[in-house]
Scaffold this motif. Structure first.
Motif, PDB file in Angstrom:
ATOM      1  N   ASN A  90      56.617  51.435  41.751  1.00 32.82           N
ATOM      2  CA  ASN A  90      56.775  50.017  41.426  1.00 32.82           C
ATOM      3  C   ASN A  90      55.683  49.169  42.058  1.00 32.82           C
ATOM      4  O   ASN A  90      55.117  48.273  41.416  1.00 32.82           O
ATOM      5  CB  ASN A  90      58.147  49.512  41.883  1.00 32.82           C
ATOM      6  N   ILE A  91      55.390  49.438  43.315  1.00 33.41           N
ATOM      7  CA  ILE A  91      54.365  48.657  44.014  1.00 33.41           C
ATOM      8  C   ILE A  91      52.996  48.912  43.392  1.00 33.41           C
ATOM      9  O   ILE A  91      52.214  47.982  43.161  1.00 33.41           O
ATOM     10  CB  ILE A  91      54.373  49.005  45.516  1.00 33.41           C
ATOM     11  N   ARG A  92      52.702  50.166  43.083  1.00 31.55           N
ATOM     12  CA  ARG A  92      51.415  50.502  42.466  1.00 31.55           C
ATOM     13  C   ARG A  92      51.279  49.846  41.098  1.00 31.55           C
ATOM     14  O   ARG A  92      50.213  49.328  40.749  1.00 31.55           O
ATOM     15  CB  ARG A  92      51.279  52.020  42.343  1.00 31.55           C
ATOM     16  N   ALA A  93      52.349  49.827  40.314  1.00 35.10           N
ATOM     17  CA  ALA A  93      52.278  49.249  38.975  1.00 35.10           C
ATOM     18  C   ALA A  93      52.013  47.753  39.025  1.00 35.10           C
ATOM     19  O   ALA A  93      51.209  47.219  38.247  1.00 35.10           O
ATOM     20  CB  ALA A  93      53.576  49.534  38.217  1.00 35.10           C
ATOM     21  N   LYS A  94      52.682  47.037  39.936  1.00 42.89           N
ATOM     22  CA  LYS A  94      52.438  45.603  40.072  1.00 42.89           C
ATOM     23  C   LYS A  94      51.017  45.325  40.528  1.00 42.89           C
ATOM     24  O   LYS A  94      50.339  44.428  40.001  1.00 42.89           O
ATOM     25  CB  LYS A  94      53.437  44.988  41.058  1.00 42.89           C
ATOM     26  N   LEU A  95      50.579  46.087  41.519  1.00 47.44           N
ATOM     27  CA  LEU A  95      49.228  45.895  42.030  1.00 47.44           C
ATOM     28  C   LEU A  95      48.194  46.201  40.954  1.00 47.44           C
ATOM     29  O   LEU A  95      47.194  45.476  40.800  1.00 47.44           O
ATOM     30  CB  LEU A  95      49.010  46.787  43.255  1.00 47.44           C
ATOM     31  N   ARG A  96      48.446  47.240  40.175  1.00 44.28           N
ATOM     32  CA  ARG A  96      47.496  47.628  39.144  1.00 44.28           C
ATOM     33  C   ARG A  96      47.289  46.523  38.119  1.00 44.28           C
ATOM     34  O   ARG A  96      46.152  46.188  37.771  1.00 44.28           O
ATOM     35  CB  ARG A  96      47.971  48.905  38.451  1.00 44.28           C
ATOM     36  N   VAL A  97      48.377  45.922  37.635  1.00 40.00           N
ATOM     37  CA  VAL A  97      48.221  44.898  36.608  1.00 40.00           C
ATOM     38  C   VAL A  97      47.552  43.656  37.176  1.00 40.00           C
ATOM     39  O   VAL A  97      46.744  42.996  36.500  1.00 40.00           O
ATOM     40  CB  VAL A  97      49.576  44.570  35.941  1.00 40.00           C
ATOM     41  N   LEU A  98      47.814  43.312  38.431  1.00 41.40           N
ATOM     42  CA  LEU A  98      47.143  42.166  39.052  1.00 41.40           C
ATOM     43  C   LEU A  98      45.650  42.438  39.226  1.00 41.40           C
ATOM     44  O   LEU A  98      44.815  41.541  39.000  1.00 41.40           O
ATOM     45  CB  LEU A  98      47.794  41.833  40.393  1.00 41.40           C
ATOM     46  N   LEU A  99      45.294  43.651  39.601  1.00 40.85           N
ATOM     47  CA  LEU A  99      43.875  43.997  39.731  1.00 40.85           C
ATOM     48  C   LEU A  99      43.187  43.953  38.370  1.00 40.85           C
ATOM     49  O   LEU A  99      42.048  43.473  38.252  1.00 40.85           O
ATOM     50  CB  LEU A  99      43.731  45.382  40.357  1.00 40.85           C
ATOM     51  N   GLN A 100      43.858  44.463  37.344  1.00 39.83           N
ATOM     52  CA  GLN A 100      43.282  44.422  36.001  1.00 39.83           C
ATOM     53  C   GLN A 100      43.043  42.982  35.551  1.00 39.83           C
ATOM     54  O   GLN A 100      41.995  42.651  34.994  1.00 39.83           O
ATOM     55  CB  GLN A 100      44.209  45.132  35.010  1.00 39.83           C
TER      56      GLN A 100
END
Length: 457
Positions: A90-100
């Motif tokens: 969950n944490i990785r998915a949120k961080l990933r979309v914000l980085l994108q």
């Protein structure tokens, strides 16, 4: 970077809990009289800081650049975090979309993007009613995992101060993993852009963004050809923010910074006060005014120019750049008329304020099948109205504040996937308000990028 040592206890220069309670703070839990609240507060006062004063100062400096029109804020994450949601995926998915999203925005705006998560502290939510009724049964409303349980049972809905200890533990785990991701290569600029390329290829509306994605690819190829392999392309600065709602928790995590002898709430880098608790003479504003963190205030359509000037005088009397951010939440149908007078008032006041658009909270409604939702077109229209208002007044549209997730949920309607009300039943997983899913979030980033190019001239 060196971090200050922080001390614990009742904090000089900060109102005591008794003083804050005497102001009758709104949206607070009704803790049971027999609960071990004081014991939990005492324990929290002894625990290490979740963030450091030096990091808060760095964020203040970065937001100062936003106030000058030299940077852009991307702030986003869950409406309400849950303890069960503290997983690596969950944490990785949120961080990933914000980085994108940040890569697209940064290229389009040609300015740095300040990345701030609604993360590691967003466990409490204000509610319009203190009670909820289902099938003739009335129980206390769910106020977030910081207070009580989501399950609709009498036992679950009893406020439990032991949950405040759970908030600290969940926030510590979240921040630990976030720091590992952002400094350990996961945020590598080339990898993040590769994710965006996949989105452009697979999204139903991806062809609209092919040109911008190709431009970014050429820029990255040029940097590679020049041998630009700096660590700055592999790591990012990422900050945590949340609404400072539960005063016992926030007060217990307030410390004196040994470098400056100033108080900081070390539960998060940026703290904001919401539309329901931003009274000038209220406990929340009084508490935030005593801190040295960067602060945010949610601003709705009924806000007056006189009020925003008074807020500035209360929360940023010294006119510090980056100290204060106004987060507008007007609604798509109101922002073009409600925002310009406020922008003019702040401009004429002369204080360096950063302006951020929250296009989520003013556009919520309930569908006939009983789901609280938002329409992507309304969200985007409010963002467009935010840019229109700043263009009219000649000020800088400093950022966006989104409720989003990195998962493929079905909580908001519209977007390239053309979600309709009947789709909400498929993956409606939020603990409170509906969030943009991964595809909708990235689509919004590309649409904002198009507008940012115009704002930069």
């Amino acid at each position: 970077m060196q971090f200050a040592t922080l001390t614990t206890g009742e904090v000089p220069g900060v109102p005591s809990l008794d003083e804050l309670r005497a102001l009758k703070p709104l949206q607070q839990p009704e803790w049971p009289e027999s609960s071990p609240l004081d014991q939990v507060i005492t324990e929290l006062r002894t625990l290490p800081p979740l963030v450091f004063a030096g990091e808060c100062d760095d964020l203040t400096t970065k937001i100062g650049a936003v106030a000058r029109g030299e940077a852009f804020i991307l702030q986003g994450g869950d409406c309400a975090e849950t303890f069960a949601g503290v997983t690596a995926e969950n944490i990785r998915a949120k961080l990933r979309v914000l980085l994108q999203m940040s890569v697209v925005l940064q290229y389009a705006a040609s300015v740095p993007v300040v990345k701030i998560g609604r993360i590691a502290g967003q466990y409490a939510k204000p509610r319009s009613s203190g009670e909820e009724t289902r099938d003739g049964v009335t129980l206390p409303s769910y106020r977030g995992d910081a207070v009580n349980g989501f399950e609709f049972t009498p036992e679950s809905r009893i406020p439990d101060p032991q949950r405040l200890r759970g908030v600290y533990n969940a926030a510590a785990a979240t921040l630990n993993l976030t720091r590992a991701f952002t400094t350990g290569g996961y945020a590598d600029l080339h990898q993040v852009h590769a994710w965006n390329t996949d989105f452009v290829k697979s999204s139903p509306v991806g062809r609209r963004y092919e040109q911008l994605a190709s431009e970014i690819e050429r820029a990255l190829a040029f940097m590679r050809a020049c041998g630009a392999t700096s660590d700055e392309f592999r790591t990012v600065d990422f900050y945590a923010s949340h609404e400072a709602l539960i005063l016992e928790y926030e007060h217990a995590l307030t410390r004196i910074d040994s470098r400056t002898e100033q108080p900081y709430d070390v539960s998060g880098h940026l703290l904001w006060v919401g539309e329901r608790t931003r009274q000038l003479d209220g406990a929340h504003v009084e508490f935030l005014a005593s801190l040295s963190n960067p602060l945010g205030v949610k601003i709705g359509p009924t806000t007056t120019p006189e009020y925003v000037r008074a807020l500035i005088d209360k929360l940023n009397p010294k006119g510090i750049e980056g100290r204060l951010t106004f987060i507008t939440r007007m609604g798509a149908g109101k922002i073009r008329t409600a925002l310009p007078p406020l922008l003019e008032a702040v401009r004429d006041h002369g204080s360096p304020i950063a302006w951020v658009c929250d296009p989520m909270h003013g556009n919520t409604y309930e569908t006939p099948n009983g789901y609280k939702t938002r329409n992507f077109e309304d969200v985007m229209d409010e963002v467009q109205g935010f840019f229109d208002a700043h263009e009219q007044v000649g000020t800088w549209p400093g950022g966006v504040h989104m409720e989003l997730t990195g998962d493929d949920v079905t909580e908001c309607l519209g977007g390239g996937e053309e979600l309709v009300a009947e789709d909400l039943v498929n993956r409606y997983e939020t603990a409170c308000d509906p969030r943009l899913n991964r595809h909708q979030s990235l689509e919004l980033a590309f649409l904002v990028a198009e507008r940012l190019r115009g704002a930069r001239g």
